[in-house]
Design a protein around this motif. Structure first.
Motif, PDB file in Angstrom:
ATOM      1  N   PHE A 298       0.813  -1.219   0.000  1.00 57.06           N
ATOM      2  CA  PHE A 298       0.000   0.000   0.000  1.00 57.06           C
ATOM      3  C   PHE A 298       0.851   1.276   0.000  1.00 57.06           C
ATOM      4  O   PHE A 298       0.626   2.169  -0.835  1.00 57.06           O
ATOM      5  CB  PHE A 298      -0.954  -0.015   1.204  1.00 57.06           C
ATOM      6  CG  PHE A 298      -2.140   0.886   1.054  1.00 57.06           C
ATOM      7  CD1 PHE A 298      -2.013   2.268   1.196  1.00 57.06           C
ATOM      8  CD2 PHE A 298      -3.401   0.372   0.788  1.00 57.06           C
ATOM      9  CE1 PHE A 298      -3.098   3.112   1.074  1.00 57.06           C
ATOM     10  CE2 PHE A 298      -4.511   1.212   0.659  1.00 57.06           C
ATOM     11  CZ  PHE A 298      -4.346   2.591   0.800  1.00 57.06           C
ATOM     12  N   PRO A 299       1.830   1.408   0.905  1.00 56.21           N
ATOM     13  CA  PRO A 299       2.629   2.645   0.854  1.00 56.21           C
ATOM     14  C   PRO A 299       3.419   2.787  -0.445  1.00 56.21           C
ATOM     15  O   PRO A 299       3.586   3.910  -0.948  1.00 56.21           O
ATOM     16  CB  PRO A 299       3.567   2.519   2.059  1.00 56.21           C
ATOM     17  CG  PRO A 299       3.544   1.091   2.440  1.00 56.21           C
ATOM     18  CD  PRO A 299       2.209   0.580   2.056  1.00 56.21           C
ATOM     19  N   LEU A 300       3.875   1.675  -1.020  1.00 54.89           N
ATOM     20  CA  LEU A 300       4.595   1.763  -2.286  1.00 54.89           C
ATOM     21  C   LEU A 300       3.642   2.128  -3.427  1.00 54.89           C
ATOM     22  O   LEU A 300       4.028   2.851  -4.359  1.00 54.89           O
ATOM     23  CB  LEU A 300       5.317   0.446  -2.573  1.00 54.89           C
ATOM     24  CG  LEU A 300       6.503   0.160  -1.642  1.00 54.89           C
ATOM     25  CD1 LEU A 300       7.035  -1.251  -1.868  1.00 54.89           C
ATOM     26  CD2 LEU A 300       7.621   1.187  -1.837  1.00 54.89           C
ATOM     27  N   GLN A 301       2.423   1.652  -3.368  1.00 57.21           N
ATOM     28  CA  GLN A 301       1.435   2.060  -4.362  1.00 57.21           C
ATOM     29  C   GLN A 301       1.126   3.552  -4.230  1.00 57.21           C
ATOM     30  O   GLN A 301       0.978   4.261  -5.234  1.00 57.21           O
ATOM     31  CB  GLN A 301       0.148   1.240  -4.203  1.00 57.21           C
ATOM     32  CG  GLN A 301       0.276  -0.199  -4.712  1.00 57.21           C
ATOM     33  CD  GLN A 301      -1.010  -0.982  -4.517  1.00 57.21           C
ATOM     34  OE1 GLN A 301      -1.337  -1.399  -3.413  1.00 57.21           O
ATOM     35  NE2 GLN A 301      -1.746  -1.184  -5.597  1.00 57.21           N
ATOM     36  N   GLN A 302       1.050   4.042  -3.008  1.00 56.32           N
ATOM     37  CA  GLN A 302       0.836   5.475  -2.808  1.00 56.32           C
ATOM     38  C   GLN A 302       2.040   6.287  -3.296  1.00 56.32           C
ATOM     39  O   GLN A 302       1.886   7.417  -3.776  1.00 56.32           O
ATOM     40  CB  GLN A 302       0.565   5.778  -1.327  1.00 56.32           C
ATOM     41  CG  GLN A 302      -0.810   5.356  -0.839  1.00 56.32           C
ATOM     42  CD  GLN A 302      -1.925   6.231  -1.406  1.00 56.32           C
ATOM     43  OE1 GLN A 302      -2.078   6.360  -2.621  1.00 56.32           O
ATOM     44  NE2 GLN A 302      -2.714   6.826  -0.524  1.00 56.32           N
ATOM     45  N   LEU A 303       3.228   5.706  -3.175  1.00 57.26           N
ATOM     46  CA  LEU A 303       4.422   6.379  -3.690  1.00 57.26           C
ATOM     47  C   LEU A 303       4.344   6.503  -5.214  1.00 57.26           C
ATOM     48  O   LEU A 303       4.644   7.558  -5.782  1.00 57.26           O
ATOM     49  CB  LEU A 303       5.673   5.600  -3.286  1.00 57.26           C
ATOM     50  CG  LEU A 303       7.025   6.180  -3.704  1.00 57.26           C
ATOM     51  CD1 LEU A 303       7.226   7.565  -3.098  1.00 57.26           C
ATOM     52  CD2 LEU A 303       8.155   5.239  -3.315  1.00 57.26           C
ATOM     53  N   LEU A 304       3.931   5.436  -5.868  1.00 56.94           N
ATOM     54  CA  LEU A 304       3.755   5.481  -7.321  1.00 56.94           C
ATOM     55  C   LEU A 304       2.671   6.488  -7.708  1.00 56.94           C
ATOM     56  O   LEU A 304       2.811   7.220  -8.698  1.00 56.94           O
ATOM     57  CB  LEU A 304       3.395   4.092  -7.850  1.00 56.94           C
ATOM     58  CG  LEU A 304       4.474   3.009  -7.761  1.00 56.94           C
ATOM     59  CD1 LEU A 304       3.927   1.675  -8.249  1.00 56.94           C
ATOM     60  CD2 LEU A 304       5.712   3.395  -8.562  1.00 56.94           C
ATOM     61  N   ALA A 305       1.602   6.508  -6.922  1.00 54.94           N
ATOM     62  CA  ALA A 305       0.532   7.473  -7.203  1.00 54.94           C
ATOM     63  C   ALA A 305       1.029   8.901  -7.010  1.00 54.94           C
ATOM     64  O   ALA A 305       0.657   9.810  -7.769  1.00 54.94           O
ATOM     65  CB  ALA A 305      -0.665   7.199  -6.286  1.00 54.94           C
ATOM     66  N   SER A 306       1.882   9.120  -6.008  1.00 53.30           N
ATOM     67  CA  SER A 306       2.443  10.453  -5.776  1.00 53.30           C
ATOM     68  C   SER A 306       3.299  10.907  -6.951  1.00 53.30           C
ATOM     69  O   SER A 306       3.424  12.109  -7.211  1.00 53.30           O
ATOM     70  CB  SER A 306       3.279  10.452  -4.493  1.00 53.30           C
ATOM     71  OG  SER A 306       2.489  10.168  -3.357  1.00 53.30           O
ATOM     72  N   ALA A 307       3.888   9.937  -7.665  1.00 55.32           N
ATOM     73  CA  ALA A 307       4.694  10.249  -8.839  1.00 55.32           C
ATOM     74  C   ALA A 307       3.820  10.464 -10.077  1.00 55.32           C
ATOM     75  O   ALA A 307       4.348  10.703 -11.169  1.00 55.32           O
ATOM     76  CB  ALA A 307       5.703   9.136  -9.095  1.00 55.32           C
ATOM     77  N   GLY A 308       2.516  10.373  -9.905  1.00 58.49           N
ATOM     78  CA  GLY A 308       1.592  10.594 -11.013  1.00 58.49           C
ATOM     79  C   GLY A 308       1.316   9.364 -11.848  1.00 58.49           C
ATOM     80  O   GLY A 308       0.623   9.455 -12.885  1.00 58.49           O
ATOM     81  N   LEU A 309       1.784   8.189 -11.418  1.00 57.05           N
ATOM     82  CA  LEU A 309       1.611   6.979 -12.227  1.00 57.05           C
ATOM     83  C   LEU A 309       0.211   6.391 -12.134  1.00 57.05           C
ATOM     84  O   LEU A 309      -0.075   5.396 -12.798  1.00 57.05           O
ATOM     85  CB  LEU A 309       2.646   5.927 -11.818  1.00 57.05           C
ATOM     86  CG  LEU A 309       4.104   6.262 -12.160  1.00 57.05           C
ATOM     87  CD1 LEU A 309       5.026   5.122 -11.749  1.00 57.05           C
ATOM     88  CD2 LEU A 309       4.256   6.546 -13.649  1.00 57.05           C
ATOM     89  N   TYR A 310      -0.649   6.986 -11.327  1.00 60.81           N
ATOM     90  CA  TYR A 310      -2.023   6.477 -11.262  1.00 60.81           C
ATOM     91  C   TYR A 310      -2.754   6.657 -12.584  1.00 60.81           C
ATOM     92  O   TYR A 310      -3.797   6.038 -12.818  1.00 60.81           O
ATOM     93  CB  TYR A 310      -2.793   7.155 -10.124  1.00 60.81           C
ATOM     94  CG  TYR A 310      -2.897   8.650 -10.235  1.00 60.81           C
ATOM     95  CD1 TYR A 310      -3.914   9.238 -10.991  1.00 60.81           C
ATOM     96  CD2 TYR A 310      -2.006   9.480  -9.575  1.00 60.81           C
ATOM     97  CE1 TYR A 310      -4.029  10.616 -11.092  1.00 60.81           C
ATOM     98  CE2 TYR A 310      -2.111  10.855  -9.665  1.00 60.81           C
ATOM     99  CZ  TYR A 310      -3.114  11.415 -10.423  1.00 60.81           C
ATOM    100  OH  TYR A 310      -3.219  12.777 -10.522  1.00 60.81           O
ATOM    101  N   VAL A 311      -2.209   7.479 -13.472  1.00 62.80           N
ATOM    102  CA  VAL A 311      -2.877   7.722 -14.757  1.00 62.80           C
ATOM    103  C   VAL A 311      -2.660   6.576 -15.750  1.00 62.80           C
ATOM    104  O   VAL A 311      -3.312   6.555 -16.802  1.00 62.80           O
ATOM    105  CB  VAL A 311      -2.377   9.041 -15.386  1.00 62.80           C
ATOM    106  CG1 VAL A 311      -2.684  10.217 -14.477  1.00 62.80           C
ATOM    107  CG2 VAL A 311      -0.886   8.969 -15.700  1.00 62.80           C
ATOM    108  N   ILE A 312      -1.780   5.638 -15.455  1.00 64.01           N
ATOM    109  CA  ILE A 312      -1.485   4.567 -16.420  1.00 64.01           C
ATOM    110  C   ILE A 312      -2.552   3.478 -16.412  1.00 64.01           C
ATOM    111  O   ILE A 312      -2.503   2.558 -17.225  1.00 64.01           O
ATOM    112  CB  ILE A 312      -0.087   3.957 -16.188  1.00 64.01           C
ATOM    113  CG1 ILE A 312      -0.017   3.262 -14.822  1.00 64.01           C
ATOM    114  CG2 ILE A 312       0.982   5.033 -16.299  1.00 64.01           C
ATOM    115  CD1 ILE A 312       1.330   2.586 -14.552  1.00 64.01           C
ATOM    116  N   GLY A 313      -3.486   3.533 -15.480  1.00 68.38           N
ATOM    117  CA  GLY A 313      -4.566   2.550 -15.440  1.00 68.38           C
ATOM    118  C   GLY A 313      -4.275   1.404 -14.491  1.00 68.38           C
ATOM    119  O   GLY A 313      -3.121   1.164 -14.107  1.00 68.38           O
TER     120      GLY A 313
END
Length: 361
Positions: A298-313
């Protein structure tokens, strides 16, 4: 036909503590949690209710079922309260504490930098509070100084750790049953299972809405299901046809408002029997990274989301999160978890050696 041709191998005959795939099953369950969390953490709507139940709750429920099977087995093999409690604490707490510290000192600060936000002036104090207040397994703080921000699921750094408190409560429940010898009574586990099942049903009906009772019933039900599989393993058939039936029943139950009402035992049977029947040595996974995968995902997923990678689907986000989480989970295993388990074993060997010396005096 001879009488032996009618013999159906039971789970007790099939399960080999030194050669099974339960660690691999747990790893798959942990990865399923990553996939599920990828929906809210990328801002995507939940999938269909049936998928939501199986993917969103089945992974954690499967964990509890396997724990019920293994933890009760552990107590029955060695009913010594201190050795039991020490083993459980060493398996969960060291890696958990390190995860809290790494999140507060490394992951969350990186998340703030990647999201191009200024550090809150209370960050240091709140980071210390995050570690200290959550150190007892009961999670009371999920964010640090309002971070993470600018993500689809703000304010939460680890949305998975809260279940560990319930896991440890189940461990303490086994300890209490062991010390009172109730665990050896044939009706104890069935009675606990039925009581938890009634709690789940009452919660589904809205008759019970207390947080502790609702979650206690849910997690207790799945843990008791695994314990029941252990208790009756000499009667439970370990056949692929039954596994397929259990999978079908679990899938069908997902159409209900709460699939556990029907599928608690089938799901427990499914994950435990697959683990017992698969004896491919490469899937034994003596290096068990499933726990590290669960606590760091979960924290690593939030780290990826903080980098804006949540837009990749969702699919690509889940794949990226799984890759980075497995790497960090491997570090957790080799640096923290495995040494802690060696400590447990070394102390056990020291005690046995001391007893042997005393026996010769």
């Amino acid at each position: 036909m001879s009488k032996t041709q009618y013999h159906v191998q039971t789970l007790a005959e099939t399960f080999n503590p030194k050669l099974n795939a339960l660690n691999a099953v747990r790893l798959l369950l942990a990865i399923s949690v990553i996939v599920w969390h990828s929906f809210p953490l990328t801002g995507q709507p939940r999938p269909a209710p049936a998928v939501t139940q199986l993917l969103g709750e089945g992974g954690v429920d499967g964990f509890f079922a396997i724990s019920g099977f293994l933890i009760v087995s552990s107590w029955m093999r060695r009913p010594q309260w201190w050795a039991y409690l020490k083993a459980r604490a060493l398996r969960i707490l060291p890696a958990f504490w390190v995860c809290l510290i790494v999140t507060a000192v490394v992951i969350a600060p990186l998340g703030v930098l990647l999201s191009h936000q200024a550090f809150p002036h209370t960050y240091v104090a709140d980071a210390a509070s995050y570690v200290v207040k959550n150190a007892g397994l009961r999670i009371t703080e999920v964010g640090i100084a309002g971070t993470p921000t600018n993500v689809p699921y703000p304010g939460v750094w680890n949305g998975s750790l809260w279940t560990l408190w319930w896991e440890f409560l189940c461990y303490l429940g086994v300890l209490a049953l062991g010390l009172t010898r109730l665990i050896r009574l044939r009706l104890t586990m069935p009675a606990i299972f039925v009581a938890c099942l009634m709690g789940v049903v009452l919660a589904d009906m809205g008759a019970v809405n207390n947080f502790y009772l609702v979650n206690g019933a849910r997690f207790g039900l799945m843990f008791a299901a695994g314990a029941l599989i252990y208790q009756f393993q000499h009667l439970v058939p370990a056949r692929w046809s039954v596994v397929a039936s259990a999978a079908g029943l679990t899938a069908a139950a997902s159409l209900l408002p709460d699939y556990r009402v029907i599928a608690a035992l089938p799901l427990a049977y499914l994950v435990i029997t697959i683990g017992a029947r698969v004896k491919v040595r490469r899937l034994r996974l003596s290096n068990d990274v499933s726990y590290g995968t669960y606590i760091y995902a979960f924290p690593l997923q939030q780290l990826l989301a903080s980098a804006g990678l949540y837009v990749i689907g969702v699919p690509l986000f889940a794949i990226a999160a799984t890759a980075i989480t497995l790497a960090v989970a491997s570090l957790s295993w080799y640096a923290i978890e495995k040494p802690a388990m060696r400590l447990r074993r070394s102390r056990a060997r020291t005690s046995e050696a001391a007893r042997a010396v005393l026996d010769r005096v």
